[in-house]
Design an enzyme around this catalytic site. Structure first.
Site, PDB file in Angstrom:
ATOM      1  N   LEU A   1       0.817  -1.099  -0.053  1.00 35.60           N
ATOM      2  CA  LEU A   1       0.038  -0.037  -0.005  1.00 35.60           C
ATOM      3  C   LEU A   1       0.840   1.406   0.056  1.00 35.60           C
ATOM      4  O   LEU A   1       0.495   2.331  -0.722  1.00 35.60           O
ATOM      5  CB  LEU A   1      -1.046   0.015   1.269  1.00 35.60           C
ATOM      6  CG  LEU A   1      -1.885  -1.185   1.230  1.00 35.60           C
ATOM      7  CD1 LEU A   1      -2.583  -1.145   2.546  1.00 35.60           C
ATOM      8  CD2 LEU A   1      -2.954  -0.850   0.255  1.00 35.60           C
TER       9      LEU A   1
ATOM     10  N   LYS B   1      15.680  -2.468  -1.707  1.00 40.51           N
ATOM     11  CA  LYS B   1      14.245  -2.290  -2.009  1.00 40.51           C
ATOM     12  C   LYS B   1      13.588  -0.810  -2.297  1.00 40.51           C
ATOM     13  O   LYS B   1      12.654  -0.594  -3.001  1.00 40.51           O
ATOM     14  CB  LYS B   1      13.247  -3.002  -1.011  1.00 40.51           C
ATOM     15  CG  LYS B   1      13.650  -4.450  -0.891  1.00 40.51           C
ATOM     16  CD  LYS B   1      12.739  -4.915   0.098  1.00 40.51           C
ATOM     17  CE  LYS B   1      13.107  -6.483   0.249  1.00 40.51           C
ATOM     18  NZ  LYS B   1      12.456  -6.939   1.763  1.00 40.51           N
TER      19      LYS B   1
ATOM     20  N   ASP C   1      13.956   2.125  10.291  1.00 42.28           N
ATOM     21  CA  ASP C   1      13.600   0.969  10.774  1.00 42.28           C
ATOM     22  C   ASP C   1      12.796   1.024  11.930  1.00 42.28           C
ATOM     23  O   ASP C   1      13.209   1.600  12.995  1.00 42.28           O
ATOM     24  CB  ASP C   1      14.778  -0.174  11.114  1.00 42.28           C
ATOM     25  CG  ASP C   1      14.472  -1.191  11.839  1.00 42.28           C
ATOM     26  OD1 ASP C   1      13.196  -1.773  11.721  1.00 42.28           O
ATOM     27  OD2 ASP C   1      15.464  -2.074  11.826  1.00 42.28           O
TER      28      ASP C   1
ATOM     29  N   ASN D   1       2.576   4.133   7.463  1.00 41.19           N
ATOM     30  CA  ASN D   1       1.922   2.860   6.800  1.00 41.19           C
ATOM     31  C   ASN D   1       2.647   1.897   7.162  1.00 41.19           C
ATOM     32  O   ASN D   1       2.129   0.535   7.436  1.00 41.19           O
ATOM     33  CB  ASN D   1       2.147   3.231   5.156  1.00 41.19           C
ATOM     34  CG  ASN D   1       1.913   1.609   4.573  1.00 41.19           C
ATOM     35  OD1 ASN D   1       0.775   1.215   4.344  1.00 41.19           O
ATOM     36  ND2 ASN D   1       2.994   1.304   4.048  1.00 41.19           N
TER      37      ASN D   1
ATOM     38  N   SER E   1      -4.621   2.025   9.918  1.00 45.32           N
ATOM     39  CA  SER E   1      -4.882   1.413  10.944  1.00 45.32           C
ATOM     40  C   SER E   1      -5.524   0.341  10.256  1.00 45.32           C
ATOM     41  O   SER E   1      -5.315  -0.066   9.094  1.00 45.32           O
ATOM     42  CB  SER E   1      -5.849   2.025  12.164  1.00 45.32           C
ATOM     43  OG  SER E   1      -6.482   1.368  12.930  1.00 45.32           O
TER      44      SER E   1
ATOM     45  N   TYR F   1      -2.408  -8.366  16.376  1.00 48.71           N
ATOM     46  CA  TYR F   1      -2.417  -7.242  15.501  1.00 48.71           C
ATOM     47  C   TYR F   1      -3.619  -6.271  15.454  1.00 48.71           C
ATOM     48  O   TYR F   1      -3.457  -5.065  15.743  1.00 48.71           O
ATOM     49  CB  TYR F   1      -2.548  -7.941  13.973  1.00 48.71           C
ATOM     50  CG  TYR F   1      -2.867  -6.892  12.961  1.00 48.71           C
ATOM     51  CD1 TYR F   1      -1.689  -6.111  12.340  1.00 48.71           C
ATOM     52  CD2 TYR F   1      -3.952  -6.904  12.305  1.00 48.71           C
ATOM     53  CE1 TYR F   1      -1.857  -5.491  11.006  1.00 48.71           C
ATOM     54  CE2 TYR F   1      -4.377  -6.063  11.144  1.00 48.71           C
ATOM     55  CZ  TYR F   1      -3.222  -5.276  10.531  1.00 48.71           C
ATOM     56  OH  TYR F   1      -3.354  -4.342   9.558  1.00 48.71           O
TER      57      TYR F   1
ATOM     58  N   LYS G   1      -3.467  -2.189  16.470  1.00 49.83           N
ATOM     59  CA  LYS G   1      -4.439  -1.188  15.483  1.00 49.83           C
ATOM     60  C   LYS G   1      -5.320  -0.392  16.182  1.00 49.83           C
ATOM     61  O   LYS G   1      -5.709   0.787  15.899  1.00 49.83           O
ATOM     62  CB  LYS G   1      -5.149  -2.007  14.338  1.00 49.83           C
ATOM     63  CG  LYS G   1      -4.132  -2.619  13.356  1.00 49.83           C
ATOM     64  CD  LYS G   1      -3.076  -1.546  12.581  1.00 49.83           C
ATOM     65  CE  LYS G   1      -2.071  -1.869  11.908  1.00 49.83           C
ATOM     66  NZ  LYS G   1      -1.304  -0.877  11.004  1.00 49.83           N
TER      67      LYS G   1
HETATM   68  N1  LIG Z   1      -3.186  -5.488   3.345  1.00 46.72           N
HETATM   69  C1  LIG Z   1      -4.284  -5.432   3.996  1.00 46.72           C
HETATM   70  O1  LIG Z   1      -5.310  -6.009   3.898  1.00 46.72           O
HETATM   71  C2  LIG Z   1      -4.279  -4.471   5.094  1.00 46.72           C
HETATM   72  C3  LIG Z   1      -5.470  -4.208   5.806  1.00 46.72           C
HETATM   73  C4  LIG Z   1      -5.577  -3.066   6.749  1.00 46.72           C
HETATM   74  C5  LIG Z   1      -4.284  -2.481   7.175  1.00 46.72           C
HETATM   75  N2  LIG Z   1      -3.211  -2.757   6.551  1.00 46.72           N
HETATM   76  C6  LIG Z   1      -2.233  -1.886   6.962  1.00 46.72           C
HETATM   77  O2  LIG Z   1      -1.491  -1.470   5.932  1.00 46.72           O
HETATM   78  C7  LIG Z   1      -0.139  -1.079   5.950  1.00 46.72           C
HETATM   79  C8  LIG Z   1       0.559  -1.544   4.897  1.00 46.72           C
HETATM   80  O3  LIG Z   1       0.541  -3.028   4.793  1.00 46.72           O
HETATM   81  P1  LIG Z   1       0.557  -3.544   3.300  1.00 46.72           P
HETATM   82  O4  LIG Z   1      -0.576  -4.512   3.281  1.00 46.72           O
HETATM   83  O5  LIG Z   1       0.857  -2.878   2.299  1.00 46.72           O
HETATM   84  O6  LIG Z   1       1.697  -4.729   3.757  1.00 46.72           O
HETATM   85  P2  LIG Z   1       3.023  -5.278   3.243  1.00 46.72           P
HETATM   86  O7  LIG Z   1       3.194  -5.238   1.677  1.00 46.72           O
HETATM   87  O8  LIG Z   1       3.636  -6.157   4.229  1.00 46.72           O
HETATM   88  O9  LIG Z   1       3.838  -3.788   3.519  1.00 46.72           O
HETATM   89  C9  LIG Z   1       4.632  -3.699   4.749  1.00 46.72           C
HETATM   90  C10 LIG Z   1       5.551  -2.434   4.617  1.00 46.72           C
HETATM   91  O10 LIG Z   1       5.897  -2.054   6.035  1.00 46.72           O
HETATM   92  C11 LIG Z   1       7.312  -2.127   6.080  1.00 46.72           C
HETATM   93  N3  LIG Z   1       7.905  -2.494   7.266  1.00 46.72           N
HETATM   94  C12 LIG Z   1       7.583  -3.406   8.234  1.00 46.72           C
HETATM   95  N4  LIG Z   1       8.253  -3.490   9.216  1.00 46.72           N
HETATM   96  C13 LIG Z   1       9.057  -2.540   8.988  1.00 46.72           C
HETATM   97  C14 LIG Z   1       9.860  -1.856  10.170  1.00 46.72           C
HETATM   98  N5  LIG Z   1      10.209  -2.410  11.194  1.00 46.72           N
HETATM   99  N6  LIG Z   1      10.765  -0.663   9.616  1.00 46.72           N
HETATM  100  C15 LIG Z   1      10.334  -0.221   8.336  1.00 46.72           C
HETATM  101  N7  LIG Z   1       9.525  -0.576   7.658  1.00 46.72           N
HETATM  102  C16 LIG Z   1       8.809  -1.757   8.024  1.00 46.72           C
HETATM  103  C17 LIG Z   1       7.590  -3.246   5.030  1.00 46.72           C
HETATM  104  O11 LIG Z   1       9.033  -3.122   4.780  1.00 46.72           O
HETATM  105  P3  LIG Z   1       9.680  -4.635   4.073  1.00 46.72           P
HETATM  106  O12 LIG Z   1       9.480  -4.915   2.882  1.00 46.72           O
HETATM  107  O13 LIG Z   1      11.187  -4.278   4.375  1.00 46.72           O
HETATM  108  O14 LIG Z   1       9.390  -5.742   5.164  1.00 46.72           O
HETATM  109  C18 LIG Z   1       6.696  -2.948   4.131  1.00 46.72           C
HETATM  110  O15 LIG Z   1       7.033  -1.859   3.177  1.00 46.72           O
HETATM  111  C19 LIG Z   1       0.094  -1.974   7.485  1.00 46.72           C
HETATM  112  O16 LIG Z   1       0.131  -1.052   8.610  1.00 46.72           O
HETATM  113  C20 LIG Z   1      -0.978  -2.899   7.724  1.00 46.72           C
HETATM  114  O17 LIG Z   1      -1.313  -3.070   9.179  1.00 46.72           O
HETATM  115  C21 LIG Z   1      -3.140  -3.816   5.509  1.00 46.72           C
END
Ligand SMILES: NC(=O)c1ccc[n+]([C@@H]2O[C@H](COP(=O)([O-])OP(=O)(O)OC[C@H]3O[C@@H](n4cnc5c(N)ncnc54)[C@H](OP(=O)(O)O)[C@@H]3O)[C@@H](O)[C@H]2O)c1
Ligand SMILES: *[C@@H]1O[C@H](CO)[C@@H](O)[C@H](O)[C@H]1NC(C)=O
Ligand SMILES: *[C@@H]1O[C@H](CO)[C@@H](O)[C@H](O)[C@H]1NC(C)=O
Length: 330
Positions: A37, A62, A87, A113, A166, A199, A203
């Site tokens: 996202l 990346k 980080d 995010n 969130s 999780y 949130k």
């Molecule tokens: N996907 C869904 O259905 C959904 C629904 C509701 C909310 N969300 C929220 O949306 C947000 C983004 O999620 P996404 O779905 O896009 O997931 P994603 O593809 O796993 O992306 C998560 C991002 O956060 C980064 N990240 C994780 N731990 C980190 C750290 N310690 N330091 C810096 N960066 C870190 C990851 O970096 P790396 O690539 O280096 O790991 C990645 O860039 C999250 O907060 C998630 O809770 C997602």
């Protein structure tokens, strides 16, 4: 409508509006923007002419690949995107990031995010890692960036925005730890339920934090207008790398869910852009489908306000240990 009916309705029938706001002149930080996202939100911002987008990522390689990918699709100038180290599991990294951000000429908006869900219990930086990343690190970054956002408000006569990503899942948090004297200590119990529940709690804590912080920011302001707008939002269920671990609900069920109801990351990312495009009516709010929505029953229930204050007091106490004096940034 119960939250789950609303959620299904939203996933099946709502078409999220394409972001159209002009971001020219603006500097925007997006955390966790190398994939998912965050990457798609940054791509929108680039298309919308943001002057500088900072991809705040923990993996430089990346991040650079993400920058190339965005520039290839928007044809913007190479200098309109920078990749900065961040980080969220390292307080030193977060502090260094905020120090670096303080040297920016201006800061218009931040999308927090970066976030994780995990089934493995692990203590990182003194807290269970989901809490470290999604709550402690997230609010350390909020408070660390507030001075720069406030300064930009003054210097440029603007209303900067900060939005935390969130989730709808905060609705299902059972959060038994709320009955403990020390909530963060209780969350450090290795016997506690991980994955979805942990999780969801993280949130929910974000929703509480945003509401309390927002109300503190406007308490003394006259007129009742925040210099910086702070809100949170849900993107809905989206297909991303989020379930990178073997899914807590089983790989096959996860794939079916993804295929049936999940949004693309591009569609979901519109809600992130909406979070930082919203006006001051969104201050302290939880947004869904790019509009102001209603958070869960633990937030709106009769004990919600008291719990919100307790959570905030305890959160600030933790942040003060990590960075003494940080609460003065509010
Ligand atoms: N996907 C869904 O259905 C959904 C629904 C509701 C909310 N969300 C929220 O949306 C947000 C983004 O999620 P996404 O779905 O896009 O997931 P994603 O593809 O796993 O992306 C998560 C991002 O956060 C980064 N990240 C994780 N731990 C980190 C750290 N310690 N330091 C810096 N960066 C870190 C990851 O970096 P790396 O690539 O280096 O790991 C990645 O860039 C999250 O907060 C998630 O809770 C997602
Ligand atoms: C961005 O800038 C280009 C080139 O000046 C312009 O054509 C486009 O309309 C702008 N986009 C927005 C959203 O303002
Ligand atoms: C996924 O499950 C397999 C088999 O149980 C295991 O070997 C692997 O370490 C797991 N991967 C993750 C990221 O949890």
């Amino acid at each position: 409508m119960g939250w789950f009916t609303s959620f299904l309705y939203s996933q099946f029938f709502v078409t999220l509006p394409e972001p159209i706001k002009d971001f020219s002149g603006q500097t925007v930080i997006v955390t966790g923007s190398n994939t998912g996202l965050g990457l798609e939100a940054a791509r929108h911002l680039s298309r919308l002419n943001a002057t500088l987008i900072i991809l705040a990522v923990r993996n430089k390689g990346k991040g650079e690949a993400a920058k190339e990918s965005i520039l290839a699709s928007t044809n913007r100038q190479e200098t309109s995107i920078e990749v900065w180290d961040l980080d969220m599991q390292s307080y030193e990294s977060i502090k260094a990031f905020c120090t670096r951000a303080s040297t920016l000429p201006r800061l218009d908006a931040v999308i927090e995010n970066a976030g994780i869900m995990t089934k493995y219990f692990k203590i990182v930086g003194g807290y269970e890692s989901t809490i470290t990343t999604n709550v402690i690190g997230t609010f350390l970054l909020v408070l660390g960036l507030l001075p720069k956002l406030k300064q930009s408000a003054k210097d440029f006569n603007i209303q900067p925005r900060l939005s935390i990503v969130s989730s709808d899942l905060h609705f299902i948090a059972k959060f038994p730890e709320r009955h403990s004297e020390d909530i963060f200590d209780a969350l450090n119990d290795e016997k506690s339920e991980m994955s979805m529940e942990r999780y969801a709690v993280s949130k929910l804590l974000e929703v509480f934090g945003v509401r309390e912080l927002a109300s503190m920011m406007t308490k003394d302001s006259k007129p009742d207008s925040p210099s910086v707008i702070v809100n949170c939002m849900t993107p809905g269920a989206c297909k991303s790398d989020f379930h990178r671990e073997n899914s807590s609900i089983g790989g096959i069920i996860q794939s079916i869910l993804d295929a049936l109801i999940a949004r693309t990351t591009e569609a979901g990312s519109r809600t992130l852009v909406a979070g930082i495009a919203a006006g001051e009516e969104s201050h302290g709010a939880y947004m869904a489908d790019c509009k102001i929505g209603e958070p869960g029953s633990l937030v709106l229930g009769t004990d919600g306000k008291a719990l919100q204050e307790t959570v905030w007091d305890q959160l600030i106490r933790q942040l003060e240990i990590i960075q003494p004096g940080i609460s003065k940034n509010i």
